[in-house]
Design a protein around this motif. Structure first.
Motif, mmCIF file in Angstrom:
data_model
loop_
_atom_site.group_PDB
_atom_site.id
_atom_site.type_symbol
_atom_site.label_atom_id
_atom_site.label_comp_id
_atom_site.label_asym_id
_atom_site.label_seq_id
_atom_site.Cartn_x
_atom_site.Cartn_y
_atom_site.Cartn_z
ATOM 1 N N ILE A 134 -25.614 -7.894 15.295
ATOM 2 C CA ILE A 134 -25.954 -6.798 14.719
ATOM 3 C C ILE A 134 -25.213 -5.691 14.541
ATOM 4 O O ILE A 134 -24.621 -5.522 15.900
ATOM 5 C CB ILE A 134 -27.446 -6.580 15.585
ATOM 6 C CG1 ILE A 134 -28.426 -7.580 15.593
ATOM 7 C CG2 ILE A 134 -28.071 -5.104 14.960
ATOM 8 C CD1 ILE A 134 -29.886 -7.470 16.274
ATOM 9 N N VAL A 135 -24.899 -4.875 13.666
ATOM 10 C CA VAL A 135 -24.122 -3.787 13.660
ATOM 11 C C VAL A 135 -24.796 -2.431 13.619
ATOM 12 O O VAL A 135 -25.794 -2.538 12.275
ATOM 13 C CB VAL A 135 -23.184 -3.970 12.106
ATOM 14 C CG1 VAL A 135 -22.106 -2.802 12.382
ATOM 15 C CG2 VAL A 135 -22.213 -5.382 12.408
ATOM 16 N N ALA A 152 -28.964 7.386 19.320
ATOM 17 C CA ALA A 152 -29.880 6.407 18.614
ATOM 18 C C ALA A 152 -29.699 5.010 18.645
ATOM 19 O O ALA A 152 -30.453 4.195 18.868
ATOM 20 C CB ALA A 152 -29.932 7.064 17.068
ATOM 21 N N ALA A 153 -28.317 4.865 18.506
ATOM 22 C CA ALA A 153 -27.830 3.237 18.709
ATOM 23 C C ALA A 153 -28.104 2.771 19.766
ATOM 24 O O ALA A 153 -28.449 1.673 19.946
ATOM 25 C CB ALA A 153 -26.274 3.285 18.264
ATOM 26 N N GLY A 154 -27.936 3.442 20.974
ATOM 27 C CA GLY A 154 -28.050 3.012 22.328
ATOM 28 C C GLY A 154 -29.581 2.763 22.457
ATOM 29 O O GLY A 154 -29.898 1.571 23.125
ATOM 30 N N ALA A 155 -30.417 3.818 21.972
ATOM 31 C CA ALA A 155 -31.870 3.124 22.080
ATOM 32 C C ALA A 155 -32.299 2.082 21.192
ATOM 33 O O ALA A 155 -33.218 1.303 21.649
ATOM 34 C CB ALA A 155 -32.629 4.395 21.625
ATOM 35 N N THR A 171 -28.322 -11.772 24.673
ATOM 36 C CA THR A 171 -27.647 -10.745 23.802
ATOM 37 C C THR A 171 -26.688 -9.643 24.678
ATOM 38 O O THR A 171 -26.801 -9.661 26.012
ATOM 39 C CB THR A 171 -28.770 -9.823 23.342
ATOM 40 O OG1 THR A 171 -28.173 -8.722 22.331
ATOM 41 C CG2 THR A 171 -29.598 -8.863 24.321
ATOM 42 N N VAL A 172 -25.681 -9.158 24.224
ATOM 43 C CA VAL A 172 -24.917 -8.484 24.695
ATOM 44 C C VAL A 172 -24.471 -7.336 23.758
ATOM 45 O O VAL A 172 -24.284 -7.632 22.440
ATOM 46 C CB VAL A 172 -23.703 -9.039 25.545
ATOM 47 C CG1 VAL A 172 -22.924 -9.767 24.412
ATOM 48 C CG2 VAL A 172 -22.498 -8.162 26.371
ATOM 49 N N LEU A 173 -24.085 -6.004 24.013
ATOM 50 C CA LEU A 173 -23.702 -4.942 23.434
ATOM 51 C C LEU A 173 -22.233 -4.997 23.429
ATOM 52 O O LEU A 173 -21.834 -4.818 24.800
ATOM 53 C CB LEU A 173 -24.439 -3.789 23.477
ATOM 54 C CG LEU A 173 -24.179 -2.435 22.546
ATOM 55 C CD1 LEU A 173 -24.705 -2.708 21.376
ATOM 56 C CD2 LEU A 173 -24.724 -1.132 23.458
ATOM 57 N N SER A 174 -21.488 -4.683 22.337
ATOM 58 C CA SER A 174 -19.853 -4.298 22.420
ATOM 59 C C SER A 174 -19.469 -3.087 21.577
ATOM 60 O O SER A 174 -20.285 -2.759 20.736
ATOM 61 C CB SER A 174 -19.228 -5.692 22.361
ATOM 62 O OG SER A 174 -19.601 -6.069 20.979
ATOM 63 N N TYR A 175 -18.483 -2.627 21.839
ATOM 64 C CA TYR A 175 -17.714 -1.557 21.435
ATOM 65 C C TYR A 175 -16.727 -1.983 20.274
ATOM 66 O O TYR A 175 -16.456 -1.703 19.229
ATOM 67 C CB TYR A 175 -17.266 -0.371 21.797
ATOM 68 C CG TYR A 175 -16.471 0.763 21.070
ATOM 69 C CD1 TYR A 175 -17.458 1.647 20.615
ATOM 70 C CD2 TYR A 175 -15.247 0.690 21.146
ATOM 71 C CE1 TYR A 175 -16.959 2.760 19.851
ATOM 72 C CE2 TYR A 175 -14.559 1.871 20.446
ATOM 73 C CZ TYR A 175 -15.514 2.769 19.989
ATOM 74 O OH TYR A 175 -14.890 3.921 19.050
ATOM 75 N N GLY A 176 -16.003 -3.202 20.821
ATOM 76 C CA GLY A 176 -14.639 -3.648 20.059
ATOM 77 C C GLY A 176 -15.084 -4.211 18.774
ATOM 78 O O GLY A 176 -16.001 -5.374 18.852
ATOM 79 N N LEU A 195 -20.842 2.098 14.908
ATOM 80 C CA LEU A 195 -20.932 2.551 16.225
ATOM 81 C C LEU A 195 -20.604 1.374 17.130
ATOM 82 O O LEU A 195 -19.837 1.265 18.017
ATOM 83 C CB LEU A 195 -22.407 3.099 16.578
ATOM 84 C CG LEU A 195 -22.716 4.358 15.633
ATOM 85 C CD1 LEU A 195 -24.126 4.811 15.716
ATOM 86 C CD2 LEU A 195 -21.750 5.414 16.127
ATOM 87 N N TYR A 196 -21.619 0.301 17.253
ATOM 88 C CA TYR A 196 -21.641 -0.830 18.174
ATOM 89 C C TYR A 196 -22.252 -2.108 17.280
ATOM 90 O O TYR A 196 -22.531 -2.087 16.445
ATOM 91 C CB TYR A 196 -22.753 -0.663 19.303
ATOM 92 C CG TYR A 196 -22.667 0.903 19.944
ATOM 93 C CD1 TYR A 196 -21.543 0.841 20.905
ATOM 94 C CD2 TYR A 196 -23.652 1.734 20.028
ATOM 95 C CE1 TYR A 196 -21.376 2.273 21.526
ATOM 96 C CE2 TYR A 196 -23.399 2.910 20.600
ATOM 97 C CZ TYR A 196 -22.432 3.191 21.483
ATOM 98 O OH TYR A 196 -21.918 4.370 22.139
#
Length: 202
Positions: A134-135, A152-155, A171-176, A195-196
């Motif tokens: 998910i972008v 907003a993206a973090g929420a 799931t896992v969130l990443s910046y790269g 953003l993420y």
């Protein structure tokens, strides 16, 4: 007949919005009741990278997850808050076959690029082979402050985490990610800020 076909082709080429509407996939109605108690989901929430490349996410799960991240609840409000109700987020779904844009209003996914672009979206091996990425993208014409965009993206990401915890998904969130390549592939203009990326699977 040829004239009608030509006219249809011209109209379709001139109206991307119309073509996208025709090609949009309607998702199953999101399930907005039931599920695991919130406190239990919070206790299970975690980042997991050991995602099976052969795993899958069902359309119902995807619909529920996207609604949790950025769905509409009441009076045009979202499942998360945004500063001054700017609602600047856009959500894209990347799979092995396409990139699609999520519309909460229509509960649809509209393809914007066909092919496997996961190597652009993810720099880590587990994400390149995961069934869903998910972008989170911000529209700077709605909200110019990066701090508010990231909030907003973090929420939205946290809602995805909680949904996955109660649904048995990883799931896992990443910046790269390769932002330059993604902007070109996704046809994003200078007013769109990537953003993420959040990876989901089993």
């Amino acid at each position: 007949m040829k004239k009608n076909r030509l006219t249809a082709s011209v109209v379709c080429a001139a109206s991307i919005g119309l073509c996208c509407c025709v090609n949009a996939e309607v998702l199953p109605q999101p399930k907005t009741t039931g599920g695991m108690p919130l406190m239990q989901a919070m206790s299970l929430r975690c980042s997991q990278r050991d995602i099976n490349p052969s795993s899958s996410v069902t359309k119902q799960e995807l619909s529920d997850m996207l609604w949790a991240a950025w769905g509409i609840t009441h009076d045009g409000k979202r499942t998360i808050g945004t500063a001054m109700n700017r609602q600047e987020l856009e959500i894209y779904v990347v799979t092995a076959t396409e990139i699609s844009r999520y519309s909460a209003e229509e509960n649809t996914l509209t393809p914007i690029a066909t092919g496997d672009f996961r190597e652009e979206v993810a720099l880590q091996d587990f994400a390149v082979t995961a069934p869903v990425n998910i972008v989170f993208v911000a529209d700077k014409t709605k909200q110019k402050d990066i701090e508010h965009q990231c909030y907003a993206a973090g929420a939205a990401s946290q809602n995805v985490y909680l949904y996955c915890a109660q649904a048995g998904l990883k799931t896992v969130l990443s910046y790269g990610c390769d932002r330059d390549a993604m902007k070109k592939t996704m046809n994003l203009d200078e007013n769109k800020n990537i953003l993420y990326v959040q990876t989901v699977g089993r």
